[in-house]
Design a protein around this motif. Structure first.
Motif, PDB file in Angstrom:
ATOM      1  N   THR A 114      -9.040  -2.027  -1.402  1.00 24.73           N
ATOM      2  CA  THR A 114      -8.401  -2.020  -2.716  1.00 24.73           C
ATOM      3  C   THR A 114      -8.718  -0.745  -3.474  1.00 24.73           C
ATOM      4  N   VAL A 115      -9.984  -0.333  -3.428  1.00 28.31           N
ATOM      5  CA  VAL A 115     -10.394   0.899  -4.109  1.00 28.31           C
ATOM      6  C   VAL A 115      -9.678   2.107  -3.515  1.00 28.31           C
ATOM      7  N   LEU A 116      -9.619   2.162  -2.168  1.00 28.07           N
ATOM      8  CA  LEU A 116      -9.040   3.333  -1.505  1.00 28.07           C
ATOM      9  C   LEU A 116      -7.528   3.409  -1.659  1.00 28.07           C
ATOM     10  N   PHE A 117      -6.842   2.283  -1.478  1.00 24.62           N
ATOM     11  CA  PHE A 117      -5.386   2.317  -1.374  1.00 24.62           C
ATOM     12  C   PHE A 117      -4.645   1.837  -2.623  1.00 24.62           C
ATOM     13  N   ILE A 118      -5.370   1.275  -3.596  1.00 26.31           N
ATOM     14  CA  ILE A 118      -4.715   0.832  -4.831  1.00 26.31           C
ATOM     15  C   ILE A 118      -5.302   1.548  -6.044  1.00 26.31           C
ATOM     16  N   MET A 119      -6.627   1.468  -6.209  1.00 22.94           N
ATOM     17  CA  MET A 119      -7.235   2.067  -7.394  1.00 22.94           C
ATOM     18  C   MET A 119      -7.242   3.591  -7.335  1.00 22.94           C
ATOM     19  N   PRO A 133      -4.966   5.675  -5.828  1.00 21.42           N
ATOM     20  CA  PRO A 133      -3.651   6.168  -6.277  1.00 21.42           C
ATOM     21  C   PRO A 133      -3.417   5.936  -7.766  1.00 21.42           C
ATOM     22  N   PHE A 134      -3.905   4.793  -8.283  1.00 24.39           N
ATOM     23  CA  PHE A 134      -3.730   4.514  -9.708  1.00 24.39           C
ATOM     24  C   PHE A 134      -4.475   5.537 -10.574  1.00 24.39           C
ATOM     25  N   LEU A 135      -5.701   5.876 -10.174  1.00 24.85           N
ATOM     26  CA  LEU A 135      -6.460   6.888 -10.912  1.00 24.85           C
ATOM     27  C   LEU A 135      -5.774   8.245 -10.842  1.00 24.85           C
ATOM     28  N   LEU A 136      -5.185   8.563  -9.678  1.00 25.89           N
ATOM     29  CA  LEU A 136      -4.443   9.818  -9.542  1.00 25.89           C
ATOM     30  C   LEU A 136      -3.243   9.835 -10.485  1.00 25.89           C
ATOM     31  N   ILE A 137      -2.540   8.713 -10.553  1.00 29.33           N
ATOM     32  CA  ILE A 137      -1.397   8.599 -11.478  1.00 29.33           C
ATOM     33  C   ILE A 137      -1.874   8.755 -12.923  1.00 29.33           C
ATOM     34  N   LEU A 138      -2.995   8.104 -13.245  1.00 34.05           N
ATOM     35  CA  LEU A 138      -3.536   8.158 -14.603  1.00 34.05           C
ATOM     36  C   LEU A 138      -3.902   9.588 -14.989  1.00 34.05           C
ATOM     37  N   LEU A 139      -4.578  10.284 -14.078  1.00 31.80           N
ATOM     38  CA  LEU A 139      -4.985  11.663 -14.359  1.00 31.80           C
ATOM     39  C   LEU A 139      -3.774  12.586 -14.515  1.00 31.80           C
ATOM     40  N   ALA A 185       0.830  -1.205   0.000  1.00 26.10           N
ATOM     41  CA  ALA A 185       0.000   0.000   0.000  1.00 26.10           C
ATOM     42  C   ALA A 185       0.864   1.254   0.000  1.00 26.10           C
ATOM     43  N   ALA A 186       1.964   1.234   0.764  1.00 24.09           N
ATOM     44  CA  ALA A 186       2.861   2.394   0.804  1.00 24.09           C
ATOM     45  C   ALA A 186       3.458   2.675  -0.573  1.00 24.09           C
ATOM     46  N   GLU A 187       3.811   1.607  -1.307  1.00 21.81           N
ATOM     47  CA  GLU A 187       4.386   1.806  -2.642  1.00 21.81           C
ATOM     48  C   GLU A 187       3.368   2.396  -3.607  1.00 21.81           C
ATOM     49  N   CYS A 188       2.125   1.948  -3.530  1.00 18.31           N
ATOM     50  CA  CYS A 188       1.077   2.517  -4.392  1.00 18.31           C
ATOM     51  C   CYS A 188       0.956   4.021  -4.167  1.00 18.31           C
ATOM     52  N   CYS A 189       0.910   4.431  -2.905  1.00 17.62           N
ATOM     53  CA  CYS A 189       0.755   5.856  -2.589  1.00 17.62           C
ATOM     54  C   CYS A 189       2.019   6.640  -2.924  1.00 17.62           C
ATOM     55  N   LEU A 190       3.195   6.025  -2.730  1.00 19.80           N
ATOM     56  CA  LEU A 190       4.441   6.721  -3.051  1.00 19.80           C
ATOM     57  C   LEU A 190       4.569   6.935  -4.558  1.00 19.80           C
TER      58      LEU A 190
END
Length: 644
Positions: free
Chosen positions: A527-532, A534-540, A433-438
């Motif tokens: 999963t939605v909060l801590f993986i998806m 951050p992924f959506l933030l990266i995508l945007l 989870a830390a890596e996803c957010c980082l």
């Protein structure tokens, strides 16, 4: 207000300003640090491989040894660096991080020592009910509570610390950043911080100390009632090591922080700090090996009888089988078997060699990235601050999984204890989870650099970088705590074979004897909060980045802008691509072997590739590596020339 934001780094004055002592002190403390690491790792290994040491007492000792490794690593590496460096500075964020980790480890250790005292109290004062009182679940709960308590203590103190302003002076007369010394340099009112220390830290610390004192009063009272001298000696020997460690740790800490102001001495404070922050972690494994017969016997067996391990394993398996027959089904599973790649016995040694090489490359590459981005002045930008955090996180992420996997390649008994499985899963969730957010924080950094270059220094200042990195690390805490606690509160009544090479949640969850529907809902939410998210933030951010890059008039400008984020984009694609393939595939296409290979991609291969990607695709990192190597070669040639 200008003068309240001047100081962004401090000078650690260290132990001595005598240049002739620096190398001598460096060698002494390097030796102590290595003894600390080797001694505590040896204790952990001996306890792990000897079934007769799989008791609550040694479970706590394993945690204490791991904690001492972390505790020592908070202060000693920076201290060693300062002894050799001419510039003995530490950034404000670095100082706050060191204080956070230091309070975290100190708080956790005092709580863990109180848990160990309670364990000894139950063993000596309630021997018939000991196995019921100190069950596996209770042990895990007490250890988790100790780590959480230390974390909360450090979090509260650090949050209050970040609100202070420092406008000079900036000299810290110590070898590390300590909270009381930093508070003395603040230009703001420290009343709130002092109240927090008094009401929060002291209350928790004294509560733990009182629990230890109360436990030993009952223990001593019970021992004195034992009629035979042999019985008294045997009972006392089971807690003598712990009592020695408590006196060493709490005694020196009490002298450091509770001595009267009239008795203040900077030199004495430094010496006492060395005792409880550097020497005590080194002495703990020595004390437990010299004063404990069971550990000494285990060490002798490990050294002298190569077949003792396999015999002990067979005995343990026989005992376990008997327990599974006689005990209630709901409490039968006390360990799991990691199947891993055991269905290919002819590949065990080649796989061991392969993954050992990968592990060595991963550690070397990420450590090199951390060192280069720390020492090279041209790499002190936010981008490399986050890269340094990512590399350190990859080292930790790898440590959670690979060592156990390597051991299982070489031994027939591929078991992992109930508590060990929970611990591995906890840290897997934490670092994942830390890596996803980082990665999301790094994407935001690249977005600001490319889309708002003029405001970049103001937006991505030191404090913002520190807050983003800290938030990334902290984000792993709630998801790992909730998920692991929930999974291991479920009953496991057999079978106990985990079809994976580490304790991942889906294969472990398949072994639960209860309805897992509610957990699956919670896991989906996490999963939605801590993986998806951050992924959506990266995508945007990358949609905005690519749009900005394409609007640049010159091809050279587009190439230069894209080169600053291409490495990060490759890492994100690798990490999220393999993780998504593992956890978001339809059940109809499920294959355990395929999932294991995909899991290897993001748990073992990706951490190895990250430093390679950042060094091959980044001119600044390549230039810094060349400069570091050139300086090293030049220094060696100079030494050889002087010697000749």
């Amino acid at each position: 207000m200008e003068n309240q934001t001047i100081v962004d780094e401090f000078i650690l004055l260290g132990l001595s300003d005598d240049a002739t002592l620096q190398v001598f002190l460096f060698l002494i403390f390097l030796s102590i640090y290595l003894i600390t690491l080797v001694g505590n790792m040896l204790i952990m290994l001996v306890i792990r491989v000897n079934p007769q040491l799989h008791t609550p007492m040694y479970f706590f000792l394993t945690n204490l040894s791991f904690l001492d490794i972390c505790y020592s690593s908070v202060t000693v590496p920076k201290m060693l660096e300062s002894l050799l460096a001419s510039k003995k500075t530490i950034s404000l964020n670095g100082c706050i991080t060191q204080i956070f980790c230091f309070i975290f480890m100190v708080g956790t250790e005092i709580f863990l020592l109180s848990a160990m005292a309670y364990d000894r109290f139950a063993a000596i004062c309630n021997p018939l009910r000991y196995s019921t009182i100190i069950s596996h679940r209770v042990c895990v709960q007490m250890v988790v509570a100790a780590w959480i308590s230390g974390f909360l203590d450090s979090l509260v103190n650090t949050l209050f610390l970040t609100g202070l302003h420092f406008c000079g002076p900036r000299n810290i007369n110590h070898f590390s950043c300590e909270l009381p010394l930093l508070l003395q340099l603040s230009c703001s009112s420290t009343f709130a911080n002092e109240m927090v220390i008094l009401t929060f830290s002291m209350t928790l610390g004294f509560a733990s100390l009182l629990l230890i004192v109360a436990s030993y009063m009952r223990i001593i009272s019970t021992i004195l009632k034992i009629r035979s001298a042999e019985g008294r000696q045997k009972a006392f020997s089971t807690c003598a090591s712990h009592l020695t460690v408590v006196l060493l740790f709490c005694g020196t800490a009490f002298i450091r922080y509770m001595r009267p102001a009239s008795g203040y001495s900077e030199t004495l404070d430094k010496l006492v700090s060395i005792q409880y922050s550097i020497l005590t972690p080194m002495l703990n494994p020595i004390i437990y090996s010299l004063k404990n017969k069971e550990v000494k016997i285990a060490l002798n067996k490990r050294r002298n009888t190569p077949t003792a391990l396999s015999d002990s394993v067979q005995d343990m398996m026989t005992q376990t089988e008997k327990k599974l027959i006689t005990q209630d089904n709901w409490t039968s599973v006390t360990e799991f078997i990691l199947i891993g790649f055991s269905n290919h016995p002819e590949l065990q040694v080649p796989l061991f060699i392969l993954f050992l090489i990968i592990y060595g490359i991963t550690l070397s590459g990420n450590v090199l990235i951390v060192l280069v981005t720390t020492l090279d002045l041209s790499l002190q930008s936010p981008m490399y601050f986050f890269l340094r955090n990512l590399s350190f996180l990859e080292i930790c992420f790898n440590l959670v999984i690979v060592p156990k996997m390597l051991v299982n390649f070489l031994i027939e008994n591929k078991t992992i204890s109930y508590a060990g499985c929970a611990t591995q899963m906890y840290f897997f969730f934490f670092f994942g989870a830390a890596e996803c957010c980082l990665l999301a924080a790094m994407a935001y950094d690249r977005y600001i650099a490319i889309c708002n270059p003029l405001r970049y220094p103001d937006i991505m200042n030191r404090r913002t970088c520190f807050q983003l990195a800290a938030a990334s690390w902290f984000s792993g805490f709630p998801v790992s705590t909730v998920q692991t606690t929930w999974i291991f509160s479920l009953p496991f009544c057999g079978p106990n074979k985990v079809n994976h090479f580490f304790c991942d949640s889906p294969p472990v969850l398949e072994l639960a004897c209860a309805d897992t529907y509610m957990f699956e809902i919670e896991a989906l939410t996490a999963t939605v909060l801590f993986i998806m998210f951050p992924f959506l933030l990266i995508l945007l951010t990358y949609v905005r980045i690519i749009t900005t890059i394409l609007s640049m008039p010159s091809a050279e400008g587009r190439h230069k802008a894209f080169s600053t984020c291409s490495s990060h984009l490759v890492v994100v694609t690798l990490f999220y691509g393999t993780a998504t393939s593992t956890y978001f595939r339809p059940k109809s296409s499920y294959s355990p072997d395929t999932k294991k290979i995909l899991s290897l991609s993001y748990t073992v291969i990706t951490p190895m590739l990250n430093p390679i990607i950042y060094s091959l695709r980044n001119k600044e990192v390549k230039g810094a590596l060349k400069r570091t190597l050139c300086r090293r070669i030049f220094a060696q040639n100079t030494i050889l020339f002087v010697d000749n």
